[in-house]
Write a protein that holds these residues in place. Sequence first.
Motif, PDB file in Angstrom:
ATOM      1  N   VAL A 124       0.875  -1.172   0.000  1.00 63.31           N
ATOM      2  CA  VAL A 124       0.000   0.000   0.000  1.00 63.31           C
ATOM      3  C   VAL A 124       0.912   1.221   0.000  1.00 63.31           C
ATOM      4  O   VAL A 124       1.757   1.366   0.894  1.00 63.31           O
ATOM      5  N   THR A 125       0.750   2.061  -0.998  1.00 61.19           N
ATOM      6  CA  THR A 125       1.573   3.261  -1.107  1.00 61.19           C
ATOM      7  C   THR A 125       0.664   4.479  -1.128  1.00 61.19           C
ATOM      8  O   THR A 125      -0.251   4.554  -1.958  1.00 61.19           O
ATOM      9  N   VAL A 126       0.930   5.405  -0.218  1.00 62.12           N
ATOM     10  CA  VAL A 126       0.164   6.643  -0.159  1.00 62.12           C
ATOM     11  C   VAL A 126       1.085   7.767  -0.604  1.00 62.12           C
ATOM     12  O   VAL A 126       2.092   8.064   0.037  1.00 62.12           O
ATOM     13  N   SER A 127       0.709   8.375  -1.712  1.00 64.36           N
ATOM     14  CA  SER A 127       1.545   9.407  -2.313  1.00 64.36           C
ATOM     15  C   SER A 127       1.135  10.788  -1.812  1.00 64.36           C
ATOM     16  O   SER A 127      -0.050  11.102  -1.750  1.00 64.36           O
ATOM     17  N   PRO A 128       2.126  11.622  -1.451  1.00 65.01           N
ATOM     18  CA  PRO A 128       1.810  12.982  -0.965  1.00 65.01           C
ATOM     19  C   PRO A 128       1.092  13.796  -2.033  1.00 65.01           C
ATOM     20  O   PRO A 128       1.264  13.587  -3.227  1.00 65.01           O
TER      21      PRO A 128
END
Length: 128
Positions: A124-128
């Motif tokens: 899971v990657t949360v991008s700014p």
Amino acid sequence: QVQLVESGGGLVLDGGSLRHSCAASGRTFSTGFMAWFRQRPGKEREFVGQVAWSSGSTYYADSVKGRFSISRDKSKNTALLQMYNLQPEYTAVYYCPAQISPERPGSTFTSAGIYEYWGQGTQVTVSP
């Protein structure tokens, strides 16, 4: 043996939502716990939350209360982690483990070593 197959996760923008499901197969899983752990880069694997399979009761780590919701669908042998208002610090590999055991009210299984069966992990990657 219980086999766990995870799906969902992926890339989302800051403030977005994601779903992560975990499907169980193999040995009958009538009582016990299914949980989520996450491992952030350079960190140890940490408990996120759990659901008691028979009763459906849930327990969450303080860090995700109000943002994450876990449910299970016994008819589909599937548990679901819904993640809301995600922040970049939630970027991690998320794992779904399970443990067959009696369900005693108030039981919490927050240690990874308790769980016998594990899914493959999902980024899971949360991008700014």
